[in-house]
Design a protein around this motif. Sequence first.
Motif, PDB file in Angstrom:
ATOM      1  N   HIS A   1       1.738   3.150  -3.275  1.00 10.02           N
ATOM      2  CA  HIS A   1       0.737   3.823  -4.099  1.00 10.02           C
ATOM      3  C   HIS A   1       0.455   5.189  -3.485  1.00 10.02           C
ATOM      4  O   HIS A   1      -0.230   5.299  -2.471  1.00 10.02           O
TER       5      HIS A   1
ATOM      6  N   PRO B   1       0.806  -1.234   0.000  1.00 13.24           N
ATOM      7  CA  PRO B   1       0.000   0.000   0.000  1.00 13.24           C
ATOM      8  C   PRO B   1       0.834   1.276   0.000  1.00 13.24           C
ATOM      9  O   PRO B   1       0.472   2.257  -0.661  1.00 13.24           O
TER      10      PRO B   1
ATOM     11  N   ASN C   1      -5.428   9.315  -5.610  1.00 11.83           N
ATOM     12  CA  ASN C   1      -4.561   8.141  -5.617  1.00 11.83           C
ATOM     13  C   ASN C   1      -3.932   8.057  -7.001  1.00 11.83           C
ATOM     14  O   ASN C   1      -4.622   7.868  -8.004  1.00 11.83           O
TER      15      ASN C   1
ATOM     16  N   THR D   1      -2.161   5.877  -8.481  1.00 16.90           N
ATOM     17  CA  THR D   1      -2.348   4.623  -9.191  1.00 16.90           C
ATOM     18  C   THR D   1      -3.700   4.608  -9.903  1.00 16.90           C
ATOM     19  O   THR D   1      -3.797   4.217 -11.072  1.00 16.90           O
TER      20      THR D   1
ATOM     21  N   MET E   1      -6.277  -6.610  -6.789  1.00 21.88           N
ATOM     22  CA  MET E   1      -6.301  -5.302  -6.136  1.00 21.88           C
ATOM     23  C   MET E   1      -7.182  -4.304  -6.890  1.00 21.88           C
ATOM     24  O   MET E   1      -7.828  -3.448  -6.277  1.00 21.88           O
TER      25      MET E   1
ATOM     26  N   SER F   1      -2.202  -7.863  -8.776  1.00 20.08           N
ATOM     27  CA  SER F   1      -2.689  -6.535  -9.140  1.00 20.08           C
ATOM     28  C   SER F   1      -4.119  -6.597  -9.666  1.00 20.08           C
ATOM     29  O   SER F   1      -4.918  -5.692  -9.426  1.00 20.08           O
TER      30      SER F   1
ATOM     31  N   HIS G   1      -9.998   7.910  -4.978  1.00 22.81           N
ATOM     32  CA  HIS G   1     -10.240   6.613  -4.339  1.00 22.81           C
ATOM     33  C   HIS G   1     -10.319   6.843  -2.837  1.00 22.81           C
ATOM     34  O   HIS G   1      -9.381   7.366  -2.237  1.00 22.81           O
TER      35      HIS G   1
ATOM     36  N   TYR H   1       4.160  -9.849  -1.494  1.00 22.02           N
ATOM     37  CA  TYR H   1       4.572  -8.453  -1.592  1.00 22.02           C
ATOM     38  C   TYR H   1       5.794  -8.211  -2.474  1.00 22.02           C
ATOM     39  O   TYR H   1       6.138  -7.063  -2.736  1.00 22.02           O
TER      40      TYR H   1
ATOM     41  N   GLN I   1      -0.854   8.632  -2.283  1.00 20.64           N
ATOM     42  CA  GLN I   1      -2.183   9.196  -2.073  1.00 20.64           C
ATOM     43  C   GLN I   1      -2.056  10.591  -1.454  1.00 20.64           C
ATOM     44  O   GLN I   1      -1.185  10.824  -0.617  1.00 20.64           O
TER      45      GLN I   1
END
Length: 608
Positions: free
Chosen positions: A252, A249, A284, A286, A310, A307, A279, A489, A254
């Motif tokens: 990404h 997390p 975000n 991404t 996700m 992904s 988001h 991960y 934010q």
Amino acid sequence: MSPTKRTPMMVQPVSDPPAAITPEIDKNAACPDLAARSIAYYSMEIALSPALPTYSGGLGMLAGDTLRSAADTAAPMVAISLAHRRGYFRQMLDADGQQTEADVPWSPEATLPSAGKTVTVTIQGRPLKVTAWRFDVVGAVGHIIPVFLLDTDVEGNDAWDRHLTDHLYGGDTYYRLCQEAVLGIAGTALLHELGCTPQVYHMNEGHAALLTLELLREQTASRKLTDATDADAEVVRQKCVFTTHTPVPAGHDQFGLDQAKAILGDVRAGTIERFGCLHNGLLNMTYLALKFSRYVNGVAMQHGKVSQEMFPDYTIHSITNGVHAATWTSHALQELLDKEIPAWRHDNQYFRSVYGIEPARISNCHHLGKQRLFKLVEERTGHQFDPKILTLGFARRVATYKRASLLLQDPKRLLKIAKKIGGLQILYAGKAHPADTAGKGLIKDVVEVAQKLNSSALRILYLENYDWELGAQLTQGVDVWVNTPRRPYEASGTSGMKAALNGVPSLSILDGWWIEGCAEDVTGWAIDDADNEAAEAQNLYDKLENCIAPLYQRPNAWARMQQSCIAMNGTFFNTHRMLSQYFANAYFPQTPMAELELAGEAEPVLAV
């Protein structure tokens, strides 16, 4: 204890970082014709040269290797990044493993030619001048990939703004969003000012996602950005490719909507919100990249699947990472390959032909790399390692999910194994981000355990300031490359690929690239998955004691494994292959490869 006194975990006393770094670069070299460049590659960090602190780790190394393969294969690319005048950081470790950091300053104006253009964009509600410096990546065929390093240290800018491009991954979220605005918005404006209007914009991670807003602004130039339609957004989408690099997390970025409005302005922030790119109420990066890209990929087969889970509303493909073979293969091995299979430089599939070379000759090349590594270890630490003893390497960015201490989880058993097999040596290296308290604590934990374990049978060193040159020597010189991430991960991982190119097998958790690269007892060994770390550690020790050490005692069999690492994994896990997949699947999926030619050139862009 004096901080300069050598202990088993100490490195050479720290000296101040250099005031400037000046690699030999022709500042008068002419820029290639940018009008012919159809692909723009954006990355917050790019490892361009060991002398330039424009990268932090794997993402930057991957970007640099991509461009080196692009240059080798005459690809019609251009790249955008930031100058990072103060670098990432130089790591210093004291006797207890406590990390401190120092800037790595350099002077772009004293080192590189200027792009010759300056653009002005509005960020934080005020004009910001952005210029750039050019680094030319020169390929084996003489083709050049120009890389433009954006710089806000321009006279006339606000004093605070002049430092926006100083620190890679530095500052708070406000600073980071300003940087990402420079990368995406100013970078695109500069490219177009230079006469470069690519067909494809490749975002290497979400840091550059704001380039989509600049493309949308240009698409609506005859109107207003507030009038942008879904049809306008689709035009932008058809130009963009996005590679996501991590399931973690924290990877990404934010930003709060209020922060986005303060930095980007109400119109840009409102456009992001209107097109559904927020988001959980946050900007975000991404999701912004996902929304405006026609092709999205993860960086390994497994990462593509993770992904997709996700981001279920988007189609996620996978293109497995690689490394630039000519950069990471040892000099001794390069000389052997040049003599026996010289075609390897332009076509990495020829690595398969190492099966025609006597394994002992490959093993001898590795032994030279091991001696060179141990010479470096002695110069840095004063400690001598024995080239005859099995040596493990663990080096990567220090984050808790990478579990650097798993190898040391059962100290008694590790020491027992070391005594049983006639000795064991372990080299650690890796930086923790300055703000990562847990990562810094992990380094200290490794150092503490290592200090207690060091003996005549077991030698462990933690080398400071893991960088390009140290990484190269480690992957060329250790006997086994260890990787112990917590699944799922590890998106890809590339250090193990570099090791494989040099005949070094991996002992690794089956995650990232290793799911594709592991042929048990042929290219290395898998650490079996378990419900707890203790069980995984015991499996690691089982493989070390019962598989690896016995094979190491059989030189001919070990040499055949080294040969297979190069033949099997070197053939696939390289950026020549990776880039050809980007061309075929992401950049120009409807165009036959034979038609992908540079204007005025007869040879295909990618002969891989």
